[in-house]
Write an enzyme that holds these catalytic residues in place. Structure first.
Site, PDB file in Angstrom:
ATOM      1  N   VAL A 120      15.554  59.350 -56.832  1.00  0.00           N
ATOM      2  CA  VAL A 120      14.761  58.171 -56.465  1.00  0.00           C
ATOM      3  C   VAL A 120      14.530  57.286 -57.688  1.00  0.00           C
ATOM      4  CG1 VAL A 120      12.660  57.341 -55.352  1.00  0.00           C
ATOM      5  CG2 VAL A 120      13.656  59.519 -54.647  1.00  0.00           C
ATOM      6  N   TYR A 121      14.329  57.903 -58.835  1.00  0.00           N
ATOM      7  CA  TYR A 121      14.194  57.133 -60.075  1.00  0.00           C
ATOM      8  C   TYR A 121      15.458  56.334 -60.339  1.00  0.00           C
ATOM      9  CZ  TYR A 121      13.573  56.112 -65.055  1.00  0.00           C
ATOM     10  OH  TYR A 121      13.468  55.480 -66.275  1.00  0.00           O
ATOM     11  N   LEU A 122      16.617  56.967 -60.207  1.00  0.00           N
ATOM     12  CA  LEU A 122      17.875  56.262 -60.437  1.00  0.00           C
ATOM     13  C   LEU A 122      18.054  55.123 -59.441  1.00  0.00           C
ATOM     14  CD1 LEU A 122      18.408  58.644 -62.343  1.00  0.00           C
ATOM     15  CD2 LEU A 122      20.722  58.779 -61.431  1.00  0.00           C
TER      16      LEU A 122
END
Length: 266
Positions: free
Chosen positions: A172-174
């Protein structure tokens, strides 16, 4: 006691470029209490800018503001949860009243918490997008009118090379960091007619205190040595110096661009 980052900020004022156009310019930095954000605060303050910064870490924010109290303009710290858009808008309005029209926005705040695909819930996904992406849009929206009236401005969105490297265990960060570059390009097109420049700053693995404490191990050191073209540690001040250039009038015709500062890894 002077922090290593604060010492680097003082050194930057002596050994690196000075930008006269940043003197007395109002600069807002999100997530500015620690790490890369703190270096942004220190370096812009050293240039003579009027700096305000937001963070949820009240103790660190107040400590940093106190350390820099002898700057030309003492940086102003405001505690703010950036995932609360109403609170974010109010804090930005408070900065405008205190320091004048905001000419530079550095959208720095983020949380690179590790997570697997299997453990992601809808609630986790929404919270991660809120802290890593959503606030960048609403902060830009809130400062755009100031910049239009000022005749221009600079918005610097912090991305990451992590999605380019396909770093594991942060899906999700990416996703959010990849989206930051799309946001930059969209804002640059729509705000360009008003003289507002929007660029993305993509750090490599910046060895902040947090990164050293939580994730830097022997395997990580080997990855840095093998991945980076330039040997040595990437530090917060390396990002701050690029941000100064993107904020200053020296970069007046630079917009919709992605600037990677990673010692040649990506």
């Amino acid at each position: 006691m002077t922090s290593p980052a604060n010492a680097a900020g003082a050194q930057a004022g002596q050994a690196y470029a000075r930008y006269p156009s940043l003197v007395d310019r109002t600069v807002l930095i999100t997530g500015g209490a620690t790490g890369i954000g703190a270096s942004f605060v220190e370096h812009f303050a050293a240039q003579g800018a009027r700096v305000a910064f937001f963070d949820i870490d009240v103790a660190a924010g107040e400590a940093l503001a106190g350390q820099l109290g002898d700057s030309r303009h003492a940086p102003r710290f405001l505690a703010c949860d950036l995932t609360d858009v109403d609170a974010l808008k109010k804090a930005i309005a408070d900065v405008k009243r205190a320091l004048g029209p905001i000419a530079v926005l550095v959208n720095n705040a983020a949380n690179d918490k590790r997570h697997s695909i299997a453990e992601v819930t809808p609630e986790f996904f929404d919270a991660a997008i809120a802290v890593n992406l959503r606030h960048q849009f609403f902060a830009a929206q809130a400062v755009a009118e100031d910049m239009k009236q000022h005749g221009g401005g600079s918005i610097i969105n912090l991305g990451s090379i992590s999605w380019l490297l396909k770093t594991p265990n942060m899906p999700v960060y990416l996703t959010s960091k990849a989206a930051v570059q799309g946001l930059t390009h969209a804002l640059a097109r729509d705000l360009g007619p008003f003289g507002i420049r929007v660029n993305t700053l993509l750090p490599g693995w910046v060895l902040t205190e947090k990164q050293r404490r939580l994730w830097l191990d022997d395997e990580g050191r080997r990855a840095l040595q093998e991945g980076q073209c330039l040997q040595g540690e990437l530090m917060p001040e390396d990002l701050a110096r690029m941000a100064l250039f993107l904020a200053a009038d020296d970069s007046r015709m630079v917009t919709a661009q992605d600037f990677i500062v990673d010692a040649g890894w990506a």
